[in-house]
Write a protein that holds these residues in place. Sequence first.
Motif, mmCIF file in Angstrom:
data_model
loop_
_atom_site.group_PDB
_atom_site.id
_atom_site.type_symbol
_atom_site.label_atom_id
_atom_site.label_comp_id
_atom_site.label_asym_id
_atom_site.label_seq_id
_atom_site.Cartn_x
_atom_site.Cartn_y
_atom_site.Cartn_z
ATOM 1 N N LYS A 70 0.841 -1.195 0.000
ATOM 2 C CA LYS A 70 0.000 0.000 0.000
ATOM 3 C C LYS A 70 0.877 1.246 0.000
ATOM 4 O O LYS A 70 1.769 1.394 0.836
ATOM 5 C CB LYS A 70 -0.906 0.010 1.229
ATOM 6 N N SER A 71 0.611 2.153 -0.909
ATOM 7 C CA SER A 71 1.334 3.420 -0.953
ATOM 8 C C SER A 71 0.861 4.315 0.187
ATOM 9 O O SER A 71 -0.321 4.325 0.527
ATOM 10 C CB SER A 71 1.094 4.135 -2.288
ATOM 11 N N PRO A 72 1.771 5.077 0.798
ATOM 12 C CA PRO A 72 1.375 5.938 1.926
ATOM 13 C C PRO A 72 0.506 7.095 1.459
ATOM 14 O O PRO A 72 0.633 7.580 0.335
ATOM 15 C CB PRO A 72 2.711 6.427 2.466
ATOM 16 N N GLU A 73 -0.365 7.548 2.363
ATOM 17 C CA GLU A 73 -1.268 8.650 2.046
ATOM 18 C C GLU A 73 -0.705 10.001 2.492
ATOM 19 O O GLU A 73 -0.933 11.013 1.841
ATOM 20 C CB GLU A 73 -2.621 8.425 2.733
ATOM 21 N N ALA A 74 0.002 10.019 3.628
ATOM 22 C CA ALA A 74 0.383 11.322 4.187
ATOM 23 C C ALA A 74 1.737 11.306 4.895
ATOM 24 O O ALA A 74 1.994 12.159 5.728
ATOM 25 C CB ALA A 74 -0.698 11.758 5.176
ATOM 26 N N ALA A 75 2.603 10.372 4.596
ATOM 27 C CA ALA A 75 3.862 10.258 5.328
ATOM 28 C C ALA A 75 4.907 11.264 4.871
ATOM 29 O O ALA A 75 5.785 11.647 5.628
ATOM 30 C CB ALA A 75 4.418 8.836 5.194
ATOM 31 N N GLY A 76 4.841 11.708 3.599
ATOM 32 C CA GLY A 76 5.790 12.690 3.096
ATOM 33 C C GLY A 76 7.225 12.196 3.186
ATOM 34 O O GLY A 76 7.520 11.035 2.890
#
Length: 380
Positions: A310-316
């Motif tokens: 899963k690709s991160p949504e808000a980790a930057g």
Amino acid sequence: MVKFAKHAALLALLLLAGCQRGMAPPAFHADGKPLRLSDWHMVEARDGKLELNAGVVPYSLNTPLFTDYVHKLRTVWMPKGVSAKYDAKNTFDFPIGTVVTKTFYYPRAADGKFSDVARTLDYSGDFTGQDLNLASVHLVETRLLVRRKEGWTPFVYVWNQAQTEATLVRTGDVQALTLVDAQNQREDFNYVVPDEGQCVNCHEADMIGRSILPIGPKARHLNRDYDYGSGRENQLEHLVAIGYLMDLPKLADVPKNADWRDPSASLDARARAWLDVNCAMCHNPNGEASVTGFSLGPDVPEDHHLGLCKSPEAAGPATGGRLFDIVPGKPDASIIMHRIGSAQPGVMMPEIGRSTVDREGEALIRAWILSLKGNCDIVR
């Protein structure tokens, strides 16, 4: 009739213990902010020991939350005539007047220096249902969650160097300590006591109402034996016996998390228990990290909901250049390993509550990711 007799006998013993210790009865403060921990009469430093008052019941968790290798003494107290209601999944429904305490302490390092504390996972000599010997431990703080009419209210008390009293702090505290392991390896770190507002970060029950709940008192965490000094007993059955818990089903029907250090439990069960207690308080559909779509509760299936491919949504930038939360078989390519292996603010997970890395927990999650099958060739 037998259950009633057992209940009455246990309560009589608890009351007798309180009289023998000479403590004032436990106090529930329905409002206000008592300035001293001793104002509550739950746990008190007396005659070189940290003692529990009558009816103040200790408990432990199958797998505890990591906090800079600090040890924790957890207790719960309720007024007479009320009980918590059992829940198979969530925090028990505790009545108004309940006081939950958690005292953070370290075994003292061998050299005796006050700021030197032992880095050890051995709890066997700490507490046996009676008291803590203050000559061998370093008390840091005691946190309370108090069930008032308007909901749960947090309090944080920091112990003085004399180890005689803890006083209320509202803006937190920082203490410079040194962890010393069995090989005399030393690690300097800053132990951070949270401020009032930070308690919400981990204990938030929902993001809209901003209400908070205790984390530990859930069936799956408490379903284990405890040494109460007079012998070992299942904690949930003990709470029922003293009138603190109602509607408990048969133990065979009660969920149970693994002990993350138990070699007889499966690697998957131990890793999922560690993730549950260290991460799921935020990583759940109602938690602070709900926007990430990355959940770490015990019932989340092993797919993208658990972070697999899963690709991160808000980790930057906290991803460290990694593409997926968890890459099966590849811990070094997994964002989660980068974050739990860091002590850098803005990168580390959990975001607060520690200044050091849980080396043993990190090794556990590494081994678990290595055991996972599959690949991330298909981006989800």
